[in-house]
Design a protein around this motif. Structure first.
Motif, PDB file in Angstrom:
ATOM      1  N   GLY A 187       4.411 -10.135   2.607  1.00  0.00           N
ATOM      2  CA  GLY A 187       4.929 -10.652   1.343  1.00  0.00           C
ATOM      3  C   GLY A 187       4.615  -9.705   0.194  1.00  0.00           C
ATOM      4  O   GLY A 187       5.459  -9.447  -0.667  1.00  0.00           O
ATOM      5  N   LEU A 188       3.394  -9.168   0.184  1.00  0.00           N
ATOM      6  CA  LEU A 188       3.015  -8.205  -0.857  1.00  0.00           C
ATOM      7  C   LEU A 188       3.896  -6.946  -0.787  1.00  0.00           C
ATOM      8  O   LEU A 188       4.282  -6.391  -1.825  1.00  0.00           O
ATOM      9  CB  LEU A 188       1.542  -7.808  -0.692  1.00  0.00           C
ATOM     10  CG  LEU A 188       0.512  -8.895  -1.018  1.00  0.00           C
ATOM     11  CD1 LEU A 188      -0.890  -8.420  -0.641  1.00  0.00           C
ATOM     12  CD2 LEU A 188       0.558  -9.268  -2.505  1.00  0.00           C
ATOM     13  N   ALA A 189       4.202  -6.507   0.441  1.00  0.00           N
ATOM     14  CA  ALA A 189       5.065  -5.335   0.610  1.00  0.00           C
ATOM     15  C   ALA A 189       6.460  -5.592   0.028  1.00  0.00           C
ATOM     16  O   ALA A 189       7.046  -4.726  -0.626  1.00  0.00           O
ATOM     17  CB  ALA A 189       5.167  -4.966   2.089  1.00  0.00           C
ATOM     18  N   ILE A 190       6.973  -6.814   0.249  1.00  0.00           N
ATOM     19  CA  ILE A 190       8.264  -7.196  -0.327  1.00  0.00           C
ATOM     20  C   ILE A 190       8.177  -7.176  -1.852  1.00  0.00           C
ATOM     21  O   ILE A 190       9.087  -6.730  -2.548  1.00  0.00           O
ATOM     22  CB  ILE A 190       8.693  -8.597   0.164  1.00  0.00           C
ATOM     23  CG1 ILE A 190       8.981  -8.577   1.668  1.00  0.00           C
ATOM     24  CG2 ILE A 190       9.914  -9.093  -0.608  1.00  0.00           C
ATOM     25  CD1 ILE A 190      10.101  -7.664   2.087  1.00  0.00           C
ATOM     26  N   GLY A 191       7.041  -7.654  -2.381  1.00  0.00           N
ATOM     27  CA  GLY A 191       6.836  -7.633  -3.826  1.00  0.00           C
ATOM     28  C   GLY A 191       6.876  -6.214  -4.376  1.00  0.00           C
ATOM     29  O   GLY A 191       7.437  -5.964  -5.451  1.00  0.00           O
ATOM     30  N   LYS A 207       0.074   5.589   2.304  1.00  0.00           N
ATOM     31  CA  LYS A 207      -1.345   5.798   2.607  1.00  0.00           C
ATOM     32  C   LYS A 207      -2.177   5.648   1.339  1.00  0.00           C
ATOM     33  O   LYS A 207      -1.662   5.783   0.230  1.00  0.00           O
ATOM     34  CB  LYS A 207      -1.560   7.195   3.201  1.00  0.00           C
ATOM     35  CG  LYS A 207      -0.799   7.441   4.487  1.00  0.00           C
ATOM     36  CD  LYS A 207      -0.981   8.883   4.939  1.00  0.00           C
ATOM     37  CE  LYS A 207      -0.132   9.177   6.182  1.00  0.00           C
ATOM     38  NZ  LYS A 207      -0.224  10.596   6.588  1.00  0.00           N
ATOM     39  N   LYS A 208      -3.463   5.415   1.518  1.00  0.00           N
ATOM     40  CA  LYS A 208      -4.356   5.301   0.355  1.00  0.00           C
ATOM     41  C   LYS A 208      -4.270   6.550  -0.518  1.00  0.00           C
ATOM     42  O   LYS A 208      -4.279   6.463  -1.736  1.00  0.00           O
ATOM     43  CB  LYS A 208      -5.807   5.103   0.821  1.00  0.00           C
ATOM     44  CG  LYS A 208      -6.093   3.728   1.382  1.00  0.00           C
ATOM     45  CD  LYS A 208      -7.569   3.639   1.695  1.00  0.00           C
ATOM     46  CE  LYS A 208      -7.911   2.323   2.365  1.00  0.00           C
ATOM     47  NZ  LYS A 208      -9.351   2.230   2.680  1.00  0.00           N
ATOM     48  N   SER A 226      -3.675  -3.019  -4.711  1.00  0.00           N
ATOM     49  CA  SER A 226      -5.086  -3.419  -4.692  1.00  0.00           C
ATOM     50  C   SER A 226      -5.297  -4.663  -3.830  1.00  0.00           C
ATOM     51  O   SER A 226      -6.250  -4.744  -3.043  1.00  0.00           O
ATOM     52  CB  SER A 226      -5.555  -3.675  -6.131  1.00  0.00           C
ATOM     53  OG  SER A 226      -6.872  -4.148  -6.150  1.00  0.00           O
ATOM     54  N   ARG A 227      -4.405  -5.640  -3.967  1.00  0.00           N
ATOM     55  CA  ARG A 227      -4.504  -6.866  -3.167  1.00  0.00           C
ATOM     56  C   ARG A 227      -4.303  -6.573  -1.684  1.00  0.00           C
ATOM     57  O   ARG A 227      -4.996  -7.147  -0.831  1.00  0.00           O
ATOM     58  CB  ARG A 227      -3.468  -7.880  -3.662  1.00  0.00           C
ATOM     59  CG  ARG A 227      -3.841  -8.517  -4.998  1.00  0.00           C
ATOM     60  CD  ARG A 227      -2.662  -9.209  -5.632  1.00  0.00           C
ATOM     61  NE  ARG A 227      -3.040  -9.875  -6.880  1.00  0.00           N
ATOM     62  CZ  ARG A 227      -2.174 -10.312  -7.782  1.00  0.00           C
ATOM     63  NH1 ARG A 227      -0.867 -10.154  -7.575  1.00  0.00           N
ATOM     64  NH2 ARG A 227      -2.601 -10.902  -8.882  1.00  0.00           N
ATOM     65  N   ALA A 228      -3.340  -5.697  -1.371  1.00  0.00           N
ATOM     66  CA  ALA A 228      -3.085  -5.353   0.036  1.00  0.00           C
ATOM     67  C   ALA A 228      -4.293  -4.659   0.649  1.00  0.00           C
ATOM     68  O   ALA A 228      -4.680  -4.946   1.797  1.00  0.00           O
ATOM     69  CB  ALA A 228      -1.847  -4.468   0.142  1.00  0.00           C
ATOM     70  N   LEU A 229      -4.913  -3.767  -0.099  1.00  0.00           N
ATOM     71  CA  LEU A 229      -6.085  -3.036   0.401  1.00  0.00           C
ATOM     72  C   LEU A 229      -7.271  -3.959   0.632  1.00  0.00           C
ATOM     73  O   LEU A 229      -8.075  -3.738   1.539  1.00  0.00           O
ATOM     74  CB  LEU A 229      -6.477  -1.924  -0.579  1.00  0.00           C
ATOM     75  CG  LEU A 229      -5.534  -0.710  -0.637  1.00  0.00           C
ATOM     76  CD1 LEU A 229      -5.912   0.210  -1.789  1.00  0.00           C
ATOM     77  CD2 LEU A 229      -5.561   0.051   0.684  1.00  0.00           C
ATOM     78  N   VAL A 239      -1.960   1.438   3.510  1.00  0.00           N
ATOM     79  CA  VAL A 239      -2.140   0.343   2.548  1.00  0.00           C
ATOM     80  C   VAL A 239      -1.774  -0.999   3.173  1.00  0.00           C
ATOM     81  O   VAL A 239      -2.500  -1.980   3.032  1.00  0.00           O
ATOM     82  CB  VAL A 239      -1.283   0.590   1.285  1.00  0.00           C
ATOM     83  CG1 VAL A 239      -1.331  -0.628   0.358  1.00  0.00           C
ATOM     84  CG2 VAL A 239      -1.770   1.831   0.552  1.00  0.00           C
ATOM     85  N   PHE A 240      -0.637  -1.049   3.881  1.00  0.00           N
ATOM     86  CA  PHE A 240      -0.164  -2.313   4.444  1.00  0.00           C
ATOM     87  C   PHE A 240      -0.434  -2.361   5.947  1.00  0.00           C
ATOM     88  O   PHE A 240       0.261  -1.735   6.751  1.00  0.00           O
ATOM     89  CB  PHE A 240       1.330  -2.498   4.143  1.00  0.00           C
ATOM     90  CG  PHE A 240       1.611  -2.656   2.675  1.00  0.00           C
ATOM     91  CD1 PHE A 240       1.461  -3.888   2.050  1.00  0.00           C
ATOM     92  CD2 PHE A 240       1.973  -1.559   1.910  1.00  0.00           C
ATOM     93  CE1 PHE A 240       1.690  -4.027   0.685  1.00  0.00           C
ATOM     94  CE2 PHE A 240       2.208  -1.684   0.556  1.00  0.00           C
ATOM     95  CZ  PHE A 240       2.050  -2.926  -0.069  1.00  0.00           C
TER      96      PHE A 240
END
Length: 284
Positions: A187-191, A207-208, A226-229, A239-240
């Protein structure tokens, strides 16, 4: 057109010579003429500028459909603004150097700053033009094929910029769902996709170390990243990521597409597919 005919004629004559179809005297005379022509052609090539080569390659790419019609105007505007009348772009090929090309790219970076889409158009045209000039032996140096890695994260895949296929109201509903499910990595990736300028392919491969690029420092994008990490251990590469069979694996564009499909179903929104190499064009 005349130049192409001359080249074709030279090729035919060379083939005749190689097949020993001429008397020795005639063959020797023709060889002399061809050898004299080569340096002249090479010297003419070195007077050609980067701008003229890019212009021809751009026209060809649009005609062949390699640059889609919706993106043609974007490429043309970048060409007109940053290449067509530029000092470095109009220098003879023989005067170009690796240092000048890097300076040219830095100048474009200052012009476009956070406008990653136009910067990618610029660097893409530059790479195409330099590759063509290198193939034709017009340059006195070998261009660095990796110099644009900071701009082109998704190497080897053409990014297509599209308008948001969802209405403003639908987009707002999707974003609200994501905000209520911050522990959902897909969901975060879609965001992040709905922030614009980044394709699903790029997001999956993010990547980071890529997060220092200016586009990802913008507040909304930085919050999502930040939330995904925070959802997986700090020492992981991408990251994801998500746990599968007791081990972490990076997520895929297909997984993001499926997640968007399910979100749309839950919200009563008609699902519109986003291809893996499509990025949303942000309104200026």
């Amino acid at each position: 057109m005349e130049e192409n005919k001359i080249v074709m004629l030279c090729q035919i004559v060379s083939r005749i010579i190689s097949e020993n179809q001429l008397p020795d005297v005639a063959e020797a005379e023709l060889r002399k003429i061809l050898e004299e022509e080569k340096p002249k052609k090479k010297e003419e090539d070195r007077k050609i500028c980067l701008t003229s080569v890019i212009e021809k390659e751009l026209e060809k790419a649009i005609q062949l459909g390699q640059i889609c019609e919706s993106n043609a105007g974007l490429y043309q505007s970048v060409f007109d603004k940053s290449i067509k009348n530029s000092e470095i772009g109009n220098m003879p090929a023989s005067e170009l150097s690796d240092m000048l090309i890097r300076k040219f790219v830095l100048q474009a970076g200052q012009v476009y700053k956070l406008d990653r889409i136009r910067l990618k158009c610029f660097t893409g045209m530059m790479q195409t033009g330099l590759n063509k000039m290198s193939e034709e032996d017009m340059l006195g140096f070998v261009p660095d094929k990796h110099m644009y890695k900071d701009y082109l994260m998704c190497s080897g895949r053409e990014i297509q910029y599209i308008d948001n296929p969802y209405t403003d109201a639908e987009t707002e509903k999707i974003k609200e769902w994501i905000e209520m499910h911050l522990d959902d990595t897909r969901g975060l990736a879609i965001g992040l996709w709905f922030c614009g300028e980044t394709s699903l392919e790029e997001i999956a491969n993010l990547k980071k170390e890529d997060c220092h690029i200016s586009i990802f420092k913008k507040w909304e994008r930085a919050q999502i990243i930040s939330r995904a990490l925070n959802l997986h251990p700090k020492n992981e590469k991408f990251v994801f990521m998500e746990i599968k069979e007791k081990r972490l694996e990076k997520l895929t564009p297909q997984g993001f597409q499926l997640k968007l499909y399910h979100i749309c179903n839950k919200l009563g929104i008609k699902y519109k597919r986003i291809n893996r190499t499509e990025a949303m064009l942000c309104k200026e």
